[in-house]
Design an enzyme around this catalytic site. Structure first.
Site, PDB file in Angstrom:
ATOM      1  CG  HIS A 135      -2.053   0.979   1.093  1.00 34.45           C
ATOM      2  ND1 HIS A 135      -3.325   0.706   1.527  1.00 34.45           N
ATOM      3  CD2 HIS A 135      -2.104   2.239   0.598  1.00 34.45           C
ATOM      4  CE1 HIS A 135      -4.109   1.749   1.305  1.00 34.45           C
ATOM      5  NE2 HIS A 135      -3.371   2.704   0.745  1.00 34.45           N
ATOM      6  CG  HIS A 137      -0.574   6.777  -1.156  1.00 41.37           C
ATOM      7  ND1 HIS A 137      -1.694   7.408  -1.687  1.00 41.37           N
ATOM      8  CD2 HIS A 137      -1.053   5.850  -0.290  1.00 41.37           C
ATOM      9  CE1 HIS A 137      -2.788   6.883  -1.155  1.00 41.37           C
ATOM     10  NE2 HIS A 137      -2.421   5.928  -0.305  1.00 41.37           N
ATOM     11  CE  LYS A 218      -6.944   1.813  -3.596  1.00 33.14           C
ATOM     12  NZ  LYS A 218      -6.082   2.864  -3.075  1.00 33.14           N
ATOM     13  CG  HIS A 247     -10.096   3.885  -0.207  1.00 37.80           C
ATOM     14  ND1 HIS A 247      -9.160   4.608   0.494  1.00 37.80           N
ATOM     15  CD2 HIS A 247     -11.286   4.443   0.121  1.00 37.80           C
ATOM     16  CE1 HIS A 247      -9.751   5.547   1.203  1.00 37.80           C
ATOM     17  NE2 HIS A 247     -11.050   5.460   0.985  1.00 37.80           N
ATOM     18  CG  HIS A 273      -7.501   1.544   4.352  1.00 37.31           C
ATOM     19  ND1 HIS A 273      -8.698   1.590   3.680  1.00 37.31           N
ATOM     20  CD2 HIS A 273      -6.660   2.350   3.672  1.00 37.31           C
ATOM     21  CE1 HIS A 273      -8.585   2.384   2.645  1.00 37.31           C
ATOM     22  NE2 HIS A 273      -7.364   2.856   2.612  1.00 37.31           N
ATOM     23  CG  HIS A 321      -8.810  11.209   1.835  1.00 35.04           C
ATOM     24  ND1 HIS A 321      -8.775  10.384   0.737  1.00 35.04           N
ATOM     25  CD2 HIS A 321      -8.318  10.472   2.867  1.00 35.04           C
ATOM     26  CE1 HIS A 321      -8.312   9.202   1.088  1.00 35.04           C
ATOM     27  NE2 HIS A 321      -8.024   9.235   2.374  1.00 35.04           N
ATOM     28  CG  ASP A 361      -2.694   4.627   3.432  1.00 38.34           C
ATOM     29  OD1 ASP A 361      -2.443   5.145   2.332  1.00 38.34           O
ATOM     30  OD2 ASP A 361      -3.816   4.662   3.953  1.00 38.34           O
TER      31      ASP A 361
END
EC number: 3.5.1.5
Length: 572
Positions: A135, A137, A218, A247, A273, A321, A361
C-alpha cells in the site's frame, strides 16, 4: 574427541540451537528454535583461528560448485519455521538452507564453501525475508530509503510524486505515467510494482494500463468506487491475471457494503485498510474480512490501538483527502471513518488471523518505515491483553510464541506476495527465491536491522564513520551499500510487470535497466491461501454503537498506554 560446553557458551559462540529461546526486541514475544540444521562439532565460523580457513571449513572447489555467499549459523524466522541454519546464496537467489562447510573433510555438508565464497556472520543474528509493502503512495522517492532501512525490500502501489491524486490514491494512471515511473524505478534498490487506476466502467482504458506495465489496478472512492467500476475492473483483472486493490465508498453514496460485496461476484480482491479508518464503507467495511474471496489488509496508523490513535487521525484525514475544515460535510466525512470500536476489533482480528496482511499507506495516513515495527507491536499488545494463542505451548519455562510469531511475520512477507502474484520470487526464505534478506540483532528485531540484502548483495547497512579505523565508531546510521550503486543496482532489484506487458516487450521499449519479473496466479487466490491468517468469521457491526461481533464473540480491547519498540530505540 568431544568437548561438552554449556548451552550459554554454545549460544554465545554459534548462536542459539534447538530448544533455546530468544526474546524479540523488548517485547513479550519469545521464540524457540525448532530445529538446528548445522551439525554439532562441525559448525562453520569465520575469523582468526576459526573454522572457515583453507583446507578446513573452506574447500578447494571452484565457484561453480560453491555458494557465492554463506550466512552462517543464522536463526531464521519465517512463516514455515523458526530454525537455525546456514544459508547459501548463488546468483542472487537462495540456493540452499542447511549445513555449510567443506565436504572433503566434513559430514553432512549441503552448502559448499570455497575460495569464491563470501561469509556473513549470522551467529546470534535473526534472518527474515524482506518485507513486502503493498500500500504505497509513491509521493516522494525518499520513501524508498526509509522503507529499505526498516527491512522492506518490495513496494507495490501507485502514484506519480506529490500530485494531488497521489496524495490520496495509490494509482499510477495511464500508459505515459506508468512508463515514466518504471523508468524512474531503475534508480532505486527496491523491488517495485505499480498499480494503475481501476476506476472506469468500460474496460479499454483499464486494459491499456495493464499492457503498459501495471501489475494490477486500484479502485479508490476518491475516483468513484461504484459497483459498475468494481465489476469492470475485476473483469479486466480476470482477463489479465492481475490483482485489484480497493478503497471502498466511505459515504455509501453508490451503495452500502452489501452492494460492494455483490459487485465482487465472488472474484478475488485485496481490500485495503479493511477496518475503515483509512477509508471504506462506514461503519461496517470490516465485515468483508469474512468473505472467502476477500484478501484483507490493514494500514499501520491504526496498528496497534493506543491512547493516541484516535486523536491523530482527524488531521491526517483532512490533509490526505483534500478536505476543508471549514466545511461541515468534510468534517463529518472524516469523523465517520474514525471509530474506536472497530479499531479495537482490528487488533483482535489480526491476532486471530482474520486480517491477513499489514501495510503502510505511505505519507497518506501511514508511515512507510513502520510496517514491520507496528506489526510486532500489535503482536506484543495482543499477547499482553489476550494471553497465549491456542497454538503456542505453556510450560514450566513460560512457553514460547512461535505460532503467533509465524502468523504475524506472514502478514508482511508471504501473504502480500501471494496476494499480488509475486510469491514465486519474494516473500519468504525458500530455495529458488530472490535473496532479499534482512539481518537483525535480537535486541533490535523489528526496529533497526543490521544488514539489508537485495538479490544476494548488501544494499544498506547500519554503518559507522567511513573515516574511522574500524567499521563501528559513531555516528552509526544507515548508509547505502554497493548493491545500491551502478550496474549492481539493476541486477539486485526487480521491476514487476504484468504478463501482457512482458510479452509486449515493454522493458525493451522503455529502456529499462532493472531485472524484470512477471506477476502471476492472482485470480485463483482465496482467503484460504493466506498462510496462518485464513479465518473467515461472520461479522456484524452495530450501526449505533459500532460494536463488532465475530462468530458471536464481541471483539473489544483497551488501547495501549505504553508500547515496546518505541522511544528507547529512537533516542538517537
Amino acid at each position: 574427541m568431544t568437548l561438552k560446553i554449556t548451552r550459554r557458551a554454545y549460544a554465545e559462540m554459534f548462536g542459539p540451537t534447538t530448544g533455546d529461546r530468544v526474546r524479540l526486541a523488548d517485547t513479550d514475544l519469545i521464540v524457540e528454535v525448532e530445529r538446528d540444521y548445522t551439525i554439532y562439532g562441525e559448525e562453520v565460523k569465520f575469523g582468526g583461528g576459526k573454522v572457515i580457513r583453507d583446507g578446513m571449513g573452506q574447500s578447494q572447489r571452484e565457484s561453480k560448485d560453491c555458494a557465492d555467499t554463506v550466512i552462517t549459523n543464522a536463526l531464521i524466522i519465517d512463516h514455515w519455521g523458526i530454525v537455525k541454519a546456514d544459508i547459501g546464496l548463488k546468483h542472487g537467489r537462495i540456493a540452499a538452507i542447511g549445513k555449510a562447510g567443506n565436504p572433503d573433510i566434513q559430514p553432512g555438508v549441503t552448502i559448499v564453501i570455497g575460495p569464491g565464497t563470501e561469509i556473513i556472520a549470522g551467529e546470534g543474528m535473526i534472518v527474515t525475508a524482506g518485507g513486502v509493502d503493498t500500500h504505497i503512495h509513491f509521493i516522494c522517492p525518499q520513501q524508498i530509503d526509509e522503507a529499505l532501512n526498516s527491512g522492506v525490500t518490495t513496494m507495490i502501489g501507485g502514484g506519480t510524486g506529490p500530485a494531488t491524486g497521489t496524495y490520496a490514491t495509490t494509482c499510477t494512471p495511464g500508459p505515459w505515467h506508468l512508463q515514466r515511473m518504471l523508468q524512474a524505478a531503475d534508480a532505486y534498490p527496491m523491488n517495485i510494482g505499480f498499480l494503475g487506476k481501476g476506476n472506469g466502467s468500460l474496460p479499454g482504458a483499464l486494459r491499456e494500463q495493464i499492457d503498459a506495465g501495471a501489475i494490477g489496478l486500484k479502485l479508490h472512492e476518491d475516483w468513484g468506487s461504484t459497483p459498475a467500476a468494481i465489476d469492470c475492473c475485476l473483469g479486466v483483472a480476470d482477463d489479465t491475471d492481475t490483482q485489484v486493490a480497493i478503497h471502498t465508498d466511505t459515504l455509501n453514496e453508490s451503495g452500502f457494503v452489501e452492494a460492494t460485496i455483490a459487485a465482487f461476484k465472488g472474484r478475488t480482491i485485496h481490500t485495503y485498510h479493511t477496518e475503515g479508518a483509512g477509508g471504506g464503507h462506514a461503519p461496517d467495511i470490516i465485515r468483508v474480512c469474512g468473505e472467502s474471496n476477500v484478501l484483507p489488509s490493514s494500514t499501520n496508523p491504526t496498528r496497534p490501538f493506543t491512547v493516541n490513535t484516535l486523536d491523530e487521525h482527524l488531521d491526517m484525514l483532512m490533509v490526505c483527502h483534500h478536505l476543508d475544515a471549514s466545511i461541515a460535510e468534510d468534517i463529518a466525512f472524516a469523523e465517520s471513518r474514525i471509530r474506536r470500536e472497530t479499531i479495537a476489533a482490528e487488533d483482535i482480528l489480526h491476532d486471530l488471523g482474520a486480517f491477513s496482511m499489514l501495510s503502510s499507506d505511505s505519507q497518506a495516513m501511514g508511515r512507510v518505515g513502520e510496517v514491520i515495527l507496528r506489526t510486532w507491536q500489535t503482536a506484543h499488545k495482543m499477547k499482553a491483553q489476550r494471553g497465549k494463542l491456542a497454538g503456542d505451548p505453556n510450560d514450566a519455562r513460560g512457553g514460547h510464541d512461535n505460532f503467533r510469531v509465524k502468523r504475524y511475520v506472514a502478514k508482511y512477507t508471504i501473504n502480500p506476495a501471494i496476494t499480488h502474484g509475486i510469491a514465486h520470487e519474494v516473500g519468504s526464505i525458500e530455495v529458488g527465491k530472490w535473496a532479499d534478506l534482512v539481518l537483525w540483532k535480537p535486541a533490535f528485531f523489528g526496529v533497526k536491522p543490521s544488514l539489508i540484502l537485495k538479490g544476494g548483495m548488501i544494499a544498506s547497512a547500519a554503518m559507522g564513520d567511513a573515516n574511522a579505523s574500524i567499521p563501528t565508531p559513531q555516528p552509526v546510521h544507515y548508509r547505502p551499500m554497493f548493491a545500491a550503486a551502478g550496474g549492481a543496482l539493476a541486477r539486485s532489484s526487480l521491476s514487476f510487470l504484468s504478463q501482457s506487458a512482458a510479452q509486449a516487450g515493454v522493458a525493451e521499449r522503455y529502456g529499462l535497466a532493472k531485472t524484470t519479473a512477471v506477476v502471476r496466479g492472482t485470480r485463483a487466490v482465496t482467503k484460504a491461501q493466506m498462510i496462518h491468517n485464513d479465518w473467515q468469521p461472520s461479522i456484524t457491526v452495530d450501526p449505533e454503537t459500532y460494536q463488532v461481533v465475530a462468530d458471536g464473540m464481541l471483539l473489544t480491547c483497551e488501547p495501549a498506554e505504553v508500547l515496546p519498540m518505541a522511544q528507547r530505540y529512537f533516542l538517537f
